[in-house]
Design a protein around this motif. Structure first.
Motif, PDB file in Angstrom:
ATOM      1  N   THR A   1       0.830  -1.201   0.000  1.00 47.98           N
ATOM      2  CA  THR A   1       0.000   0.000   0.000  1.00 47.98           C
ATOM      3  C   THR A   1       0.865   1.251   0.000  1.00 47.98           C
ATOM      4  OG1 THR A   1      -1.774  -1.141   1.197  1.00 47.98           O
ATOM      5  CG2 THR A   1      -1.795   1.268   1.242  1.00 47.98           C
ATOM      6  N   ARG A   2       1.905   1.260   0.830  1.00 52.78           N
ATOM      7  CA  ARG A   2       2.817   2.418   0.879  1.00 52.78           C
ATOM      8  C   ARG A   2       3.481   2.642  -0.468  1.00 52.78           C
ATOM      9  NH1 ARG A   2       7.315   2.299   4.794  1.00 52.78           N
ATOM     10  NH2 ARG A   2       7.234   0.056   4.514  1.00 52.78           N
TER      11      ARG A   2
ATOM     12  N   GLN B   1       2.153   2.096  -3.335  1.00 51.72           N
ATOM     13  CA  GLN B   1       1.161   2.782  -4.169  1.00 51.72           C
ATOM     14  C   GLN B   1       0.971   4.233  -3.730  1.00 51.72           C
ATOM     15  OE1 GLN B   1      -0.504   1.452  -6.776  1.00 51.72           O
ATOM     16  NE2 GLN B   1       0.163  -0.671  -6.607  1.00 51.72           N
ATOM     17  N   LEU B   2       0.982   4.468  -2.409  1.00 44.39           N
ATOM     18  CA  LEU B   2       0.790   5.818  -1.899  1.00 44.39           C
ATOM     19  C   LEU B   2       1.930   6.741  -2.307  1.00 44.39           C
ATOM     20  CD1 LEU B   2      -0.580   5.099   1.695  1.00 44.39           C
ATOM     21  CD2 LEU B   2      -1.828   6.155  -0.194  1.00 44.39           C
TER      22      LEU B   2
ATOM     23  N   ASN C   1      -3.214  -2.298  -3.762  1.00 44.00           N
ATOM     24  CA  ASN C   1      -3.813  -1.152  -4.454  1.00 44.00           C
ATOM     25  C   ASN C   1      -5.269  -0.939  -4.050  1.00 44.00           C
ATOM     26  OD1 ASN C   1      -5.056  -3.197  -5.924  1.00 44.00           O
ATOM     27  ND2 ASN C   1      -4.817  -2.163  -7.897  1.00 44.00           N
TER      28      ASN C   1
ATOM     29  N   ASN D   1      -4.881   1.089  -0.920  1.00 44.73           N
ATOM     30  CA  ASN D   1      -4.449   2.417  -1.367  1.00 44.73           C
ATOM     31  C   ASN D   1      -5.628   3.217  -1.907  1.00 44.73           C
ATOM     32  OD1 ASN D   1      -2.537   4.489  -2.631  1.00 44.73           O
ATOM     33  ND2 ASN D   1      -3.456   3.598  -4.448  1.00 44.73           N
ATOM     34  N   ASN D   2      -6.430   2.586  -2.761  1.00 39.37           N
ATOM     35  CA  ASN D   2      -7.600   3.273  -3.313  1.00 39.37           C
ATOM     36  C   ASN D   2      -8.612   3.608  -2.229  1.00 39.37           C
ATOM     37  OD1 ASN D   2      -6.643   3.246  -5.916  1.00 39.37           O
ATOM     38  ND2 ASN D   2      -7.695   1.376  -6.492  1.00 39.37           N
TER      39      ASN D   2
END
Length: 258
Positions: free
Chosen positions: A12-13, A15-16, A108, A111-112
């Protein structure tokens, strides 16, 4: 479980960081919600006189609809990112590592979800600046944000699964374009259910987009119907879990094919 959660947060990080390096993207994604809020809000502001909206301000009614619509339109494209990583070979390189396969797919999606929550809060604040009133207070807004994140998770995970299955940009674009407007207009996004044709009301009862709107609107009202909130919210949660499970399943199928 702790390792899977840690690996999901790592993905996630990753993607961020991409999102943080493209601040213009955050601004661009808010252009359409602003148009819906203030252009449609002004154009149809007299429609509340028909009754059934539960408020005397169309903007009050419209804000939850725009929040949920934005969550839908943003997350429907999650599969494009997955497809891009397949085409670049990035995903295949991750397959050589011991990272959890669920983390690879869910990074993701999480993240979204975080971006959807941020976007939802910004839209609510824009509505407040435009004169909208939220009698349900912060608690009602929180329910709306959670509902939009759950809806985003449903369509983000399904979009990932679609990317795994079709592996073509054109197919994802075509399917998303086909679904977006029917899902929007077969819901209470713009019109009170009592003013809609009966067949649309019946279809809306099975539309996850409408579930999120009903839960959010009810929680933000002066007298929330917690039965509606919990019922629609629970249905969204169940659907989100099923969509994530399907997404992971299609990824394992992809893994066996490479």
């Amino acid at each position: 479980m702790s390792a899977a959660l840690s690996e999901t947060w790592y993905m996630t990080r990753r993607q961020l960081m991409v999102f943080a390096r493209q601040p213009a993207y955050a601004v661009i994604t808010l252009i359409q919600p602003v148009i819906w809020l203030f252009l449609f809000g002004s154009l149809f502001k007299e429609v509340v006189e028909l009754g059934g909206f539960g408020t005397t301000s169309y903007l009050d009614y419209l804000v939850p609809g725009v929040v949920v619509m934005s969550a839908l339109s943003s997350n429907m494209w999650a599969g494009m990112g997955t497809l891009e990583e397949i085409q670049r070979g990035t995903l295949n390189r991750f397959l050589t590592t011991p990272v959890s396969r669920a983390a690879l797919m869910n990074g993701n999606v999480v993240n979204n979800g975080l971006i959807t929550a941020l976007q939802s809060v910004v839209i609510v604040l824009l509505g407040l600046l435009g004169g909208a009133d939220y009698p349900g207070g912060i608690g009602g807004v929180a329910v709306l944000v959670v509902a939009s994140v759950l809806l985003g998770t449903v369509f983000g995970a399904l979009s990932n699964a679609l990317g795994m299955l079709v592996r073509e940009r054109e197919s994802i674009i075509g399917i998303n374009t086909f679904l977006l407007l029917p899902l929007t207009f077969l819901s209470s996004a713009f019109m009170a259910p009592s003013q809609m044709p009966s067949w649309i009301r019946h279809v809306a009862d099975f539309n996850p987009l409408d579930w999120a709107m009903v839960a959010g609107r009810s929680a933000m009202s002066a007298h929330p119907d917690w039965g509606d909130v919990l019922g629609r919210g629970g249905a969204l949660l169940g659907l989100a879990i099923a969509a994530v499970w399907l997404s992971i399943g299609t990824f394992r199928s992809y893994q066996r094919s490479v």
